[in-house]
Design a protein around this motif. Structure first.
Motif, PDB file in Angstrom:
ATOM      1  N   ARG A 192     -57.924   3.416  40.920  1.00 11.62           N
ATOM      2  CA  ARG A 192     -57.692   4.817  40.561  1.00 11.62           C
ATOM      3  C   ARG A 192     -57.178   5.005  39.133  1.00 11.62           C
ATOM      4  O   ARG A 192     -57.111   6.124  38.665  1.00 11.62           O
ATOM      5  N   ALA A 193     -56.806   3.924  38.478  1.00 11.33           N
ATOM      6  CA  ALA A 193     -56.195   4.031  37.143  1.00 11.33           C
ATOM      7  C   ALA A 193     -57.192   3.611  36.065  1.00 11.33           C
ATOM      8  O   ALA A 193     -58.188   2.944  36.336  1.00 11.33           O
ATOM      9  N   ALA A 194     -56.887   3.989  34.839  1.00 14.62           N
ATOM     10  CA  ALA A 194     -57.768   3.688  33.714  1.00 14.62           C
ATOM     11  C   ALA A 194     -57.635   2.232  33.269  1.00 14.62           C
ATOM     12  O   ALA A 194     -58.590   1.657  32.762  1.00 14.62           O
ATOM     13  N   SER A 195     -56.476   1.628  33.458  1.00 13.91           N
ATOM     14  CA  SER A 195     -56.281   0.257  32.987  1.00 13.91           C
ATOM     15  C   SER A 195     -55.303  -0.473  33.897  1.00 13.91           C
ATOM     16  O   SER A 195     -54.625   0.137  34.729  1.00 13.91           O
ATOM     17  N   ARG A 196     -55.219  -1.766  33.696  1.00 16.68           N
ATOM     18  CA  ARG A 196     -54.284  -2.570  34.485  1.00 16.68           C
ATOM     19  C   ARG A 196     -52.844  -2.164  34.160  1.00 16.68           C
ATOM     20  O   ARG A 196     -52.004  -2.111  35.047  1.00 16.68           O
ATOM     21  N   ASN A 197     -52.571  -1.869  32.893  1.00 11.93           N
ATOM     22  CA  ASN A 197     -51.216  -1.450  32.523  1.00 11.93           C
ATOM     23  C   ASN A 197     -50.826  -0.164  33.233  1.00 11.93           C
ATOM     24  O   ASN A 197     -49.685  -0.011  33.674  1.00 11.93           O
ATOM     25  N   ASP A 198     -51.772   0.790  33.332  1.00 13.74           N
ATOM     26  CA  ASP A 198     -51.493   2.027  34.062  1.00 13.74           C
ATOM     27  C   ASP A 198     -51.209   1.732  35.529  1.00 13.74           C
ATOM     28  O   ASP A 198     -50.309   2.319  36.138  1.00 13.74           O
ATOM     29  N   ALA A 199     -51.991   0.819  36.108  1.00 17.41           N
ATOM     30  CA  ALA A 199     -51.784   0.460  37.514  1.00 17.41           C
ATOM     31  C   ALA A 199     -50.411  -0.181  37.710  1.00 17.41           C
ATOM     32  O   ALA A 199     -49.705   0.131  38.672  1.00 17.41           O
ATOM     33  N   GLU A 200     -50.020  -1.075  36.805  1.00 15.27           N
ATOM     34  CA  GLU A 200     -48.695  -1.704  36.884  1.00 15.27           C
ATOM     35  C   GLU A 200     -47.594  -0.644  36.812  1.00 15.27           C
ATOM     36  O   GLU A 200     -46.617  -0.687  37.555  1.00 15.27           O
ATOM     37  N   GLU A 201     -47.776   0.305  35.918  1.00 17.82           N
ATOM     38  CA  GLU A 201     -46.784   1.371  35.769  1.00 17.82           C
ATOM     39  C   GLU A 201     -46.695   2.218  37.034  1.00 17.82           C
ATOM     40  O   GLU A 201     -45.593   2.589  37.470  1.00 17.82           O
ATOM     41  N   LEU A 202     -47.827   2.492  37.646  1.00 16.46           N
ATOM     42  CA  LEU A 202     -47.825   3.273  38.887  1.00 16.46           C
ATOM     43  C   LEU A 202     -47.131   2.518  40.021  1.00 16.46           C
ATOM     44  O   LEU A 202     -46.411   3.124  40.824  1.00 16.46           O
ATOM     45  N   VAL A 203     -47.351   1.201  40.081  1.00 15.32           N
ATOM     46  CA  VAL A 203     -46.660   0.400  41.103  1.00 15.32           C
ATOM     47  C   VAL A 203     -45.148   0.479  40.892  1.00 15.32           C
ATOM     48  O   VAL A 203     -44.385   0.684  41.841  1.00 15.32           O
ATOM     49  N   GLN A 204     -44.706   0.336  39.655  1.00 13.93           N
ATOM     50  CA  GLN A 204     -43.273   0.419  39.372  1.00 13.93           C
ATOM     51  C   GLN A 204     -42.720   1.799  39.708  1.00 13.93           C
ATOM     52  O   GLN A 204     -41.631   1.914  40.283  1.00 13.93           O
ATOM     53  N   GLY A 239     -47.580   2.103  56.175  1.00 16.19           N
ATOM     54  CA  GLY A 239     -48.284   3.379  56.139  1.00 16.19           C
ATOM     55  C   GLY A 239     -47.577   4.369  55.232  1.00 16.19           C
ATOM     56  O   GLY A 239     -48.217   5.082  54.452  1.00 16.19           O
ATOM     57  N   TYR A 240     -46.253   4.409  55.325  1.00 12.36           N
ATOM     58  CA  TYR A 240     -45.479   5.314  54.472  1.00 12.36           C
ATOM     59  C   TYR A 240     -45.631   4.930  52.998  1.00 12.36           C
ATOM     60  O   TYR A 240     -45.815   5.794  52.141  1.00 12.36           O
ATOM     61  N   VAL A 241     -45.598   3.624  52.718  1.00 11.15           N
ATOM     62  CA  VAL A 241     -45.706   3.151  51.332  1.00 11.15           C
ATOM     63  C   VAL A 241     -47.065   3.540  50.749  1.00 11.15           C
ATOM     64  O   VAL A 241     -47.149   4.041  49.618  1.00 11.15           O
ATOM     65  N   PHE A 242     -48.135   3.354  51.510  1.00 13.86           N
ATOM     66  CA  PHE A 242     -49.455   3.685  50.976  1.00 13.86           C
ATOM     67  C   PHE A 242     -49.680   5.195  50.899  1.00 13.86           C
ATOM     68  O   PHE A 242     -50.398   5.672  50.029  1.00 13.86           O
ATOM     69  N   GLU A 243     -49.065   5.953  51.776  1.00 11.87           N
ATOM     70  CA  GLU A 243     -49.124   7.415  51.656  1.00 11.87           C
ATOM     71  C   GLU A 243     -48.375   7.860  50.400  1.00 11.87           C
ATOM     72  O   GLU A 243     -48.839   8.723  49.655  1.00 11.87           O
ATOM     73  N   ALA A 244     -47.231   7.235  50.149  1.00 10.09           N
ATOM     74  CA  ALA A 244     -46.479   7.533  48.927  1.00 10.09           C
ATOM     75  C   ALA A 244     -47.289   7.100  47.699  1.00 10.09           C
ATOM     76  O   ALA A 244     -47.271   7.780  46.665  1.00 10.09           O
ATOM     77  N   ALA A 245     -48.020   5.991  47.792  1.00 11.62           N
ATOM     78  CA  ALA A 245     -48.861   5.532  46.683  1.00 11.62           C
ATOM     79  C   ALA A 245     -49.958   6.552  46.395  1.00 11.62           C
ATOM     80  O   ALA A 245     -50.254   6.852  45.233  1.00 11.62           O
ATOM     81  N   ALA A 246     -50.554   7.098  47.447  1.00 10.50           N
ATOM     82  CA  ALA A 246     -51.582   8.119  47.246  1.00 10.50           C
ATOM     83  C   ALA A 246     -50.979   9.349  46.567  1.00 10.50           C
ATOM     84  O   ALA A 246     -51.607   9.960  45.686  1.00 10.50           O
ATOM     85  N   ASN A 247     -49.766   9.701  46.944  1.00  3.15           N
ATOM     86  CA  ASN A 247     -49.092  10.839  46.305  1.00  3.15           C
ATOM     87  C   ASN A 247     -48.805  10.554  44.829  1.00  3.15           C
ATOM     88  O   ASN A 247     -48.957  11.431  43.978  1.00  3.15           O
ATOM     89  N   VAL A 248     -48.378   9.335  44.522  1.00  6.98           N
ATOM     90  CA  VAL A 248     -48.116   8.960  43.126  1.00  6.98           C
ATOM     91  C   VAL A 248     -49.409   9.049  42.321  1.00  6.98           C
ATOM     92  O   VAL A 248     -49.427   9.571  41.195  1.00  6.98           O
ATOM     93  N   ALA A 249     -50.507   8.556  42.897  1.00  6.54           N
ATOM     94  CA  ALA A 249     -51.798   8.612  42.203  1.00  6.54           C
ATOM     95  C   ALA A 249     -52.233  10.065  41.985  1.00  6.54           C
ATOM     96  O   ALA A 249     -52.723  10.420  40.912  1.00  6.54           O
ATOM     97  N   ARG A 250     -52.048  10.912  43.006  1.00  6.71           N
ATOM     98  CA  ARG A 250     -52.388  12.342  42.859  1.00  6.71           C
ATOM     99  C   ARG A 250     -51.524  13.003  41.797  1.00  6.71           C
ATOM    100  O   ARG A 250     -52.013  13.784  40.976  1.00  6.71           O
ATOM    101  N   ASP A 251     -50.228  12.697  41.815  1.00  7.31           N
ATOM    102  CA  ASP A 251     -49.331  13.266  40.805  1.00  7.31           C
ATOM    103  C   ASP A 251     -49.768  12.856  39.410  1.00  7.31           C
ATOM    104  O   ASP A 251     -49.781  13.673  38.487  1.00  7.31           O
ATOM    105  N   ARG A 252     -50.130  11.588  39.228  1.00  7.93           N
ATOM    106  CA  ARG A 252     -50.572  11.109  37.922  1.00  7.93           C
ATOM    107  C   ARG A 252     -51.874  11.792  37.521  1.00  7.93           C
ATOM    108  O   ARG A 252     -52.065  12.172  36.379  1.00  7.93           O
ATOM    109  N   GLU A 259     -52.382  13.961  34.214  1.00  5.71           N
ATOM    110  CA  GLU A 259     -53.413  13.641  33.227  1.00  5.71           C
ATOM    111  C   GLU A 259     -54.353  14.821  33.011  1.00  5.71           C
ATOM    112  O   GLU A 259     -54.762  15.098  31.893  1.00  5.71           O
ATOM    113  N   GLN A 260     -54.685  15.519  34.095  1.00  4.68           N
ATOM    114  CA  GLN A 260     -55.579  16.672  33.963  1.00  4.68           C
ATOM    115  C   GLN A 260     -54.910  17.781  33.164  1.00  4.68           C
ATOM    116  O   GLN A 260     -55.532  18.405  32.306  1.00  4.68           O
TER     117      GLN A 260
END
Length: 187
Positions: free
Chosen positions: A44-56, A76-89, A93-94
């Motif tokens: 879902r991210a543009a680069s590996r650095n962006d993905a690392e930042e999203l994980v952090q 399940g909660y962690v991956f739901e929160a991950a989806a929310n972080v990706a949506r927020d990002r 970005e938009q």
């Protein structure tokens, strides 16, 4: 690498004001889910650095939730929160126009003024167009000028010249064909 993850989770826990006593369960969660989360964000991210930042960012959010380890389905909660972080990002970005910005550091400034060749060619084309316009019959020339230069509609031209709209259309079609033919012949 495990030691670095443990140290990183301790630093994160201290940064958000948590205690280090319950860190074992969270450190195990970090070790277990970091790679799958990184793959999740890489899709879902543009680069590996962006993905690392999203994980952090996700782990910082999770540290703020004190009862995380007491949930029935932590993964399940962690991956739901991950989806929310990706949506927020994505929303961020938009709103900021992410991906649409152009790096201008390496670009050379170009002069917006046309070059001498382009000016000469434009003048020659204008002279050809004026000559072709002068070669039209007077009524056709008047209709073209009223339509193209004064932006009058066909009914307005018809009223002004006292002819039908159909006659205006016919004069316009013939005049444009003649102009096109003269300009193409000159090129």
């Amino acid at each position: 690498m495990t030691n670095a993850l443990d140290q990183g989770s301790e630093k994160m826990r201290a940064a958000v004001g948590g205690d280090l006593k319950g860190d074992d369960a969270f450190a195990a969660l970090v070790r277990r889910l970091r790679t799958p989360l990184l793959r999740f964000f890489m899709r879902r991210a543009a680069s590996r650095n962006d993905a690392e930042e999203l994980v952090q960012d996700l782990f910082v959010r999770l540290l703020r939730r004190g009862d995380l380890m007491t949930l029935d389905n932590v993964d399940g909660y962690v991956f739901e929160a991950a989806a929310n972080v990706a949506r927020d990002r994505g929303r961020y970005e938009q709103a900021r126009g992410g991906g649409r910005h152009v790096d201008i550091d390496g670009l050379a400034a170009e002069c917006e003024a046309p070059g001498a060749e382009r000016i000469v060619a434009g003048r020659q084309r204008l002279n050809r167009m004026l000559a072709a316009l002068d070669a039209l019959p007077p009524r056709a020339r008047t209709i073209v000028i009223l339509r193209r230069f004064e932006s009058l509609t066909y009914p307005q031209i018809a009223d002004r010249l006292g002819i039908s709209v159909s006659a205006v259309e016919k004069h316009m079609v013939r005049a444009m064909s003649a102009l096109r033919f003269d300009l193409e012949a000159a090129d």
